[in-house]
Design an enzyme around this catalytic site. Sequence first.
Site, PDB file in Angstrom:
ATOM      1  NE  ARG A  47      -2.652  -1.536   3.149  1.00 48.86           N
ATOM      2  CZ  ARG A  47      -3.366  -2.285   3.965  1.00 48.86           C
ATOM      3  NH1 ARG A  47      -4.622  -2.533   3.694  1.00 48.86           N
ATOM      4  NH2 ARG A  47      -2.851  -2.777   5.051  1.00 48.86           N
ATOM      5  NE  ARG A  56      -5.962  -4.680  -2.202  1.00 52.27           N
ATOM      6  CZ  ARG A  56      -7.235  -4.545  -1.882  1.00 52.27           C
ATOM      7  NH1 ARG A  56      -8.147  -4.495  -2.818  1.00 52.27           N
ATOM      8  NH2 ARG A  56      -7.599  -4.476  -0.620  1.00 52.27           N
ATOM      9  CG  ASP A  92      -1.371 -12.951   2.860  1.00 52.49           C
ATOM     10  OD1 ASP A  92      -0.617 -12.007   3.120  1.00 52.49           O
ATOM     11  OD2 ASP A  92      -2.148 -13.439   3.688  1.00 52.49           O
ATOM     12  CE1 TYR A 169      -2.701 -14.044  11.176  1.00 55.00           C
ATOM     13  CE2 TYR A 169      -0.515 -14.998  10.943  1.00 55.00           C
ATOM     14  CZ  TYR A 169      -1.331 -13.892  11.102  1.00 55.00           C
ATOM     15  OH  TYR A 169      -0.784 -12.644  11.197  1.00 55.00           O
TER      16      TYR A 169
HETATM   17  O1  CP3 Z   1       5.683  -7.277  -0.797  1.00 61.06           O
HETATM   18  C1  CP3 Z   1       5.704  -8.353  -0.185  1.00 61.06           C
HETATM   19  O2  CP3 Z   1       6.322  -8.525   0.876  1.00 61.06           O
HETATM   20  C2  CP3 Z   1       5.095  -9.565  -0.858  1.00 61.06           C
HETATM   21  C3  CP3 Z   1       3.862 -10.028  -0.450  1.00 61.06           C
HETATM   22  C4  CP3 Z   1       3.442 -10.375   0.981  1.00 61.06           C
HETATM   23  C5  CP3 Z   1       2.152 -10.069   1.458  1.00 61.06           C
HETATM   24  N1  CP3 Z   1       2.002 -10.658   2.672  1.00 61.06           N
HETATM   25  C6  CP3 Z   1       1.145  -9.276   0.710  1.00 61.06           C
HETATM   26  C7  CP3 Z   1       0.042  -8.638   1.440  1.00 61.06           C
HETATM   27  C8  CP3 Z   1       4.102 -11.101   1.981  1.00 61.06           C
HETATM   28  C9  CP3 Z   1       5.514 -11.628   2.015  1.00 61.06           C
HETATM   29  C10 CP3 Z   1       3.164 -11.287   3.054  1.00 61.06           C
HETATM   30  C11 CP3 Z   1       3.471 -12.069   4.285  1.00 61.06           C
HETATM   31  C12 CP3 Z   1       2.521 -12.045   5.389  1.00 61.06           C
HETATM   32  N2  CP3 Z   1       1.155 -12.044   5.323  1.00 61.06           N
HETATM   33  C13 CP3 Z   1       2.889 -12.124   6.760  1.00 61.06           C
HETATM   34  C14 CP3 Z   1       4.286 -12.266   7.282  1.00 61.06           C
HETATM   35  C15 CP3 Z   1       5.034 -11.008   7.316  1.00 61.06           C
HETATM   36  C16 CP3 Z   1       4.616 -10.059   8.375  1.00 61.06           C
HETATM   37  O3  CP3 Z   1       4.195  -8.942   8.023  1.00 61.06           O
HETATM   38  O4  CP3 Z   1       4.784 -10.390   9.541  1.00 61.06           O
HETATM   39  C17 CP3 Z   1       1.703 -12.097   7.516  1.00 61.06           C
HETATM   40  C18 CP3 Z   1       1.601 -12.145   9.027  1.00 61.06           C
HETATM   41  C19 CP3 Z   1       0.622 -12.066   6.592  1.00 61.06           C
HETATM   42  C20 CP3 Z   1      -0.830 -12.035   6.882  1.00 61.06           C
HETATM   43  C21 CP3 Z   1      -1.432 -10.768   6.454  1.00 61.06           C
HETATM   44  N3  CP3 Z   1      -1.809 -10.473   5.164  1.00 61.06           N
HETATM   45  C22 CP3 Z   1      -1.681  -9.626   7.252  1.00 61.06           C
HETATM   46  C23 CP3 Z   1      -1.387  -9.525   8.745  1.00 61.06           C
HETATM   47  C24 CP3 Z   1      -2.250  -8.653   6.422  1.00 61.06           C
HETATM   48  C25 CP3 Z   1      -2.856  -7.318   6.820  1.00 61.06           C
HETATM   49  C26 CP3 Z   1      -1.928  -6.307   7.208  1.00 61.06           C
HETATM   50  C27 CP3 Z   1      -1.294  -5.639   6.025  1.00 61.06           C
HETATM   51  O5  CP3 Z   1      -0.072  -5.547   6.000  1.00 61.06           O
HETATM   52  O6  CP3 Z   1      -2.002  -5.156   5.143  1.00 61.06           O
HETATM   53  C28 CP3 Z   1      -2.291  -9.180   5.104  1.00 61.06           C
HETATM   54  C29 CP3 Z   1      -2.741  -8.507   3.868  1.00 61.06           C
HETATM   55  C30 CP3 Z   1      -1.695  -8.287   2.811  1.00 61.06           C
HETATM   56  N4  CP3 Z   1      -0.704  -9.159   2.461  1.00 61.06           N
HETATM   57  C31 CP3 Z   1      -1.605  -7.128   1.971  1.00 61.06           C
HETATM   58  C32 CP3 Z   1      -0.515  -7.354   1.091  1.00 61.06           C
HETATM   59  C33 CP3 Z   1      -0.045  -6.459  -0.018  1.00 61.06           C
HETATM   60  C34 CP3 Z   1      -2.530  -5.925   1.980  1.00 61.06           C
HETATM   61  C35 CP3 Z   1      -3.762  -6.270   1.267  1.00 61.06           C
HETATM   62  C36 CP3 Z   1      -4.420  -5.063   0.677  1.00 61.06           C
HETATM   63  O7  CP3 Z   1      -4.008  -4.658  -0.416  1.00 61.06           O
HETATM   64  O8  CP3 Z   1      -5.355  -4.566   1.284  1.00 61.06           O
END
Ligand code: CP3
Length: 365
Positions: A47, A56, A92, A169
């Site tokens: 974001r 998005r 994700d 999770y």
């Molecule tokens: O750019 C990157 O790093 C590649 C993609 C990536 C995403 N999630 C995309 C994403 C990666 C490597 C992850 C890993 C992930 N996902 C973790 C481990 C890393 C960490 O931050 O501790 C965890 C715990 C998740 C689970 C998850 N997915 C959460 C907690 C969230 C919400 C919080 C947030 O950061 O937005 C997501 C959603 C998510 N995953 C988004 C993205 C781009 C946002 C979605 C959106 O566009 O609204």
Amino acid sequence: MTKKSSEAIFSSEAGRGSPRREAIFLKAARCERTPRTPVWLMRQAGRSMPSYRKLREKVPFLELCKQPDKAARVAVQAASELEVDAAILFSDLLLPLEPMGFSLHYERTHGPMVADERGLRRDPACIPEIDPERDLAYVGEAVRATRAMLPAGIPLIGFAGGPFTMAVYMLEADGPPDLARVRSMMGQGTSAWEDLLTKITRTLVRFLRMQIEAGADAVQIFDTWAGSVEPGDYRTRILPYVRALVRDLHAEVPVIYFGLGLSEVLADIAATGVQGIGVDSQIALKKAWQRVGPKTAVQGNLDPAVLVGPLPELRRQVRDILDQAAGRPGHIFNLGHGVLPQTPFENVRALVNYVRELSAQEQRA
Ligand code: CP3
């Protein structure tokens, strides 16, 4: 040989003989000397990128993850707009939960929700073991599409959650950080914990192997919540599965392990055989490296909050981390956790430039 397996072998072997092997991110992951410090950022595709926010508005997050061409475009765009030294797969950590019987809902306000309509949390033995090649085929496709779209010299990082973080999770109704159900299951001393973690670990081995065979040049294990238990519990209840995961992967590419709050157990993690450890911002890089020892690469560890703030302070902190690394081979610059959504895109660009400029000076000095 089926078409699929011949392609898989071709794509992983292409990486081995290609100039990509000499990419500075992969060299640093092997603890080889590099002319400057490689840099990439956890959550670099997200974001804080105007182009991502625009996309998005039209496409829901899960749909993006499941359409290999779109996911590839996001990953490649992030890496090229930021000029980082590695791309990370756009996907994700929670996706494997869907074929395991949970349903996923991504909401802007709450973060992700994992719903348990089938009541699996009451009896985790009923969680089915999945076949990632069949049930998560779109992730393999996304790796192939991203690899095909990326410049040949830029490595692609595949990823999955760590065994403990996946269990969190699955079992916790409202996600972290309460962990009541996980703690009680871990503490009971029954085989239920062992059985669940064994099942998850087996799945993660197959899931990450699929990504490596599809062309991932390195993989990262995000065990984000593993540091929320006592170091003693981490060693006895979590680490054995990390060790089994790393061992059974037999990866011919670097494996990087990352978690929050793991300062006390860095030496134990290094002993699992991972090539790199991602460290958070709670420990000075220099101290983390003393604990990790000389044979494992260290990735980190700028506080993501600093990236939101004023540029002179950002530059100062980049210099401080590079000073602590002191030109030692095996440093991969990154944040201590992911890019925060409110981070100005210009700051992310500035960070990458500071690392390039200051680390090249450091190597010359
Ligand atoms: O750019 C990157 O790093 C590649 C993609 C990536 C995403 N999630 C995309 C994403 C990666 C490597 C992850 C890993 C992930 N996902 C973790 C481990 C890393 C960490 O931050 O501790 C965890 C715990 C998740 C689970 C998850 N997915 C959460 C907690 C969230 C919400 C919080 C947030 O950061 O937005 C997501 C959603 C998510 N995953 C988004 C993205 C781009 C946002 C979605 C959106 O566009 O609204």
